[in-house]
Write a protein that holds these residues in place. Structure first.
Motif, mmCIF file in Angstrom:
data_model
loop_
_atom_site.group_PDB
_atom_site.id
_atom_site.type_symbol
_atom_site.label_atom_id
_atom_site.label_comp_id
_atom_site.label_asym_id
_atom_site.label_seq_id
_atom_site.Cartn_x
_atom_site.Cartn_y
_atom_site.Cartn_z
ATOM 1 N N THR A 127 0.838 -1.202 0.000
ATOM 2 C CA THR A 127 0.000 0.000 0.000
ATOM 3 C C THR A 127 0.873 1.253 0.000
ATOM 4 N N HIS A 128 1.932 1.209 0.803
ATOM 5 C CA HIS A 128 2.845 2.347 0.822
ATOM 6 C C HIS A 128 3.596 2.489 -0.504
ATOM 7 N N GLY A 129 4.014 1.361 -1.065
ATOM 8 C CA GLY A 129 4.693 1.388 -2.361
ATOM 9 C C GLY A 129 3.794 1.964 -3.448
ATOM 10 N N HIS A 149 -4.219 5.063 -11.959
ATOM 11 C CA HIS A 149 -3.824 3.856 -12.681
ATOM 12 C C HIS A 149 -2.536 3.260 -12.114
ATOM 13 N N ALA A 150 -1.570 4.111 -11.828
ATOM 14 C CA ALA A 150 -0.284 3.635 -11.286
ATOM 15 C C ALA A 150 -0.497 2.935 -9.939
ATOM 16 N N ILE A 151 -1.381 3.493 -9.121
ATOM 17 C CA ILE A 151 -1.645 2.942 -7.783
ATOM 18 C C ILE A 151 -2.310 1.563 -7.887
ATOM 19 N N ASP A 152 -3.361 1.494 -8.680
ATOM 20 C CA ASP A 152 -4.111 0.238 -8.822
ATOM 21 C C ASP A 152 -3.216 -0.866 -9.386
ATOM 22 N N THR A 153 -2.440 -0.526 -10.408
ATOM 23 C CA THR A 153 -1.564 -1.515 -11.038
ATOM 24 C C THR A 153 -0.579 -2.088 -10.022
ATOM 25 N N TYR A 154 0.004 -1.207 -9.231
ATOM 26 C CA TYR A 154 1.001 -1.619 -8.240
ATOM 27 C C TYR A 154 0.384 -2.560 -7.198
ATOM 28 N N VAL A 155 -0.814 -2.210 -6.736
ATOM 29 C CA VAL A 155 -1.484 -3.009 -5.697
ATOM 30 C C VAL A 155 -1.892 -4.385 -6.239
ATOM 31 N N ARG A 156 -2.489 -4.394 -7.424
ATOM 32 C CA ARG A 156 -2.916 -5.654 -8.058
ATOM 33 C C ARG A 156 -1.771 -6.628 -8.261
ATOM 34 N N ARG A 157 -0.635 -6.099 -8.738
ATOM 35 C CA ARG A 157 0.521 -6.965 -9.002
ATOM 36 C C ARG A 157 0.975 -7.685 -7.746
ATOM 37 N N ARG A 158 0.657 -7.131 -6.608
ATOM 38 C CA ARG A 158 1.062 -7.771 -5.356
ATOM 39 C C ARG A 158 -0.059 -8.611 -4.764
ATOM 40 N N GLY A 159 -1.158 -8.745 -5.502
ATOM 41 C CA GLY A 159 -2.223 -9.657 -5.092
ATOM 42 C C GLY A 159 -3.224 -9.048 -4.129
ATOM 43 N N HIS A 231 -3.580 1.916 4.938
ATOM 44 C CA HIS A 231 -3.941 3.267 4.474
ATOM 45 C C HIS A 231 -2.743 4.200 4.636
ATOM 46 N N TYR A 232 -2.347 4.849 3.542
ATOM 47 C CA TYR A 232 -1.274 5.854 3.600
ATOM 48 C C TYR A 232 -1.707 7.087 2.844
ATOM 49 N N GLU A 233 -1.372 8.233 3.364
ATOM 50 C CA GLU A 233 -1.753 9.498 2.734
ATOM 51 C C GLU A 233 -0.626 10.503 2.917
ATOM 52 N N GLU A 234 -0.206 11.107 1.806
ATOM 53 C CA GLU A 234 0.804 12.163 1.890
ATOM 54 C C GLU A 234 0.356 13.350 1.053
ATOM 55 N N MET A 235 0.799 14.530 1.458
ATOM 56 C CA MET A 235 0.528 15.741 0.679
ATOM 57 C C MET A 235 1.658 15.977 -0.304
ATOM 58 N N ILE A 236 1.267 16.277 -1.529
ATOM 59 C CA ILE A 236 2.277 16.568 -2.549
ATOM 60 C C ILE A 236 1.953 17.890 -3.248
ATOM 61 N N THR A 247 4.806 16.227 3.029
ATOM 62 C CA THR A 247 4.733 15.581 4.346
ATOM 63 C C THR A 247 5.967 14.736 4.664
ATOM 64 N N GLN A 248 6.999 14.801 3.866
ATOM 65 C CA GLN A 248 8.322 14.300 4.264
ATOM 66 C C GLN A 248 8.458 12.800 4.466
ATOM 67 N N GLY A 249 7.531 12.010 3.959
ATOM 68 C CA GLY A 249 7.708 10.567 4.067
ATOM 69 C C GLY A 249 7.546 10.057 5.492
ATOM 70 N N VAL A 250 6.316 10.079 5.993
ATOM 71 C CA VAL A 250 6.060 9.719 7.399
ATOM 72 C C VAL A 250 6.399 8.258 7.708
ATOM 73 N N TRP A 251 6.175 7.404 6.752
ATOM 74 C CA TRP A 251 6.453 5.969 6.966
ATOM 75 C C TRP A 251 7.957 5.743 7.132
ATOM 76 N N GLU A 252 8.767 6.311 6.281
ATOM 77 C CA GLU A 252 10.224 6.162 6.381
ATOM 78 C C GLU A 252 10.716 6.740 7.706
ATOM 79 N N GLU A 253 10.180 7.892 8.055
ATOM 80 C CA GLU A 253 10.577 8.566 9.290
ATOM 81 C C GLU A 253 10.204 7.713 10.515
#
Ligand code: MF3
Ligand code: CO
Length: 259
Positions: A127-129, A149-159, A231-236, A247-253
């Motif tokens: 989800t984060h990826g 499209h990029a989000i859905d494709t990435y999630v689907r490929r991982r099942g 669920h992940y959400e960042e401001m861009i 939002t500086q990458g909260v997950w990495e931080e």
């Protein structure tokens, strides 16, 4: 109508997003076994107010807390409660917003309580990826649904499968501005991405492929079959140099500080 931001507005949004990320990571580090979601809400509200900001969600359409805390099969908008005690192996989405100097900030991340089960860990990473992948597609001249499209494709490929009922959104003087950013669909549709667009890209994914349900509390969205959701959400901001993550990458931080 898209409300593109000036450089000055972007400065304010950047500052607000940075403050919010710092608070959100600190709240996430407190999500350990034995803590209640209400305790996390109180911390979040206190730390938001300490900056001079106001919690953005409290009272929004009648929402009764500052934080959304959504555990395991809860997708988002989980209402913090004294009765919800976190246990080893839960995964919890923490979603927080603030309002300062006339502009909103909004971000979310999902973290393990102790150690997540393997499929929970895989779901969080996927989800984060997907969020990262969607953000990479936010380029001038592209269109909103390139992210979808990029989000859905990435999630689907991982099942896994994306949640279709909730969307990312523009953000600024309002918490929710145009455009809406769904997490699925063909590329090349929707508004053109232009310099000065600021958005909260918000990805939710889950283990099943069923419609979400809303609990009797009127807020908490849960997976149809009770399986895990993340669920992940960042401001861009869309800039001439490409997407800028405000939002500086909260997950990495979170992971850096947890180690
Ligand atoms: N990030 C969520 C959203 O953009 C949080 C809103 S919670 C609410 O919808 F309580 F404010 F609705
Ligand atoms: Co949001």
């Amino acid at each position: 109508m898209l409300r593109l931001k000036t450089a000055r507005e972007l400065d304010t949004l950047r500052q607000n997003a940075k403050l919010l990320s710092e608070i959100l990571v600190r709240v996430a580090l407190r999500a350990v076994p034995g803590v209640t979601t209400k305790q996390l809400d109180r911390l979040a509200e206190k730390w938001v107010r300490q900056t001079g900001a106001e919690p953005a969600f409290l009272g929004y359409r009648g929402y009764p807390a500052s934080l959304c805390a959504s555990v395991d099969d809860e997708i988002l908008h989980g209402i913090p409660s004294d009765d919800r005690v976190l246990a080893e192996g839960n995964i919890i989405s923490l979603d927080l917003g603030l309002l300062l100097n006339g502009y909103y900030a909004d971000a979310a991340l999902t973290v393990p309580v102790g150690e997540a089960p393997p499929e929970g860990q895989r779901l969080m990473e996927a989800t984060h990826g997907a969020l990262r992948e969607g953000i990479s597609a936010a380029k001038i001249g592209g269109r909103v649904s390139d992210l979808s499209h990029a989000i859905d494709t990435y999630v689907r490929r991982r099942g896994f499968s994306v949640v279709r009922e909730f969307v990312g959104h523009g953000i600024g003087r309002e918490l929710h501005e145009d455009p809406q950013i769904p997490n699925f669909g063909p590329p090349g549709r929707g508004a053109k991405l232009a310099e000065g667009l600021v958005a909260a890209v918000e990805v939710m994914a889950k283990l099943d492929d069923e419609p979400a349900n809303i609990r009797d509390d009127g807020w908490t969205a849960v997976t149809g079959s009770g399986v895990l959701s993340a669920h992940y959400e960042e401001m861009i901001a869309v800039t001439a140099d490409g997407p800028e993550v405000l939002t500086q990458g909260v997950w990495e931080e979170y992971w850096q500080r947890k180690m």
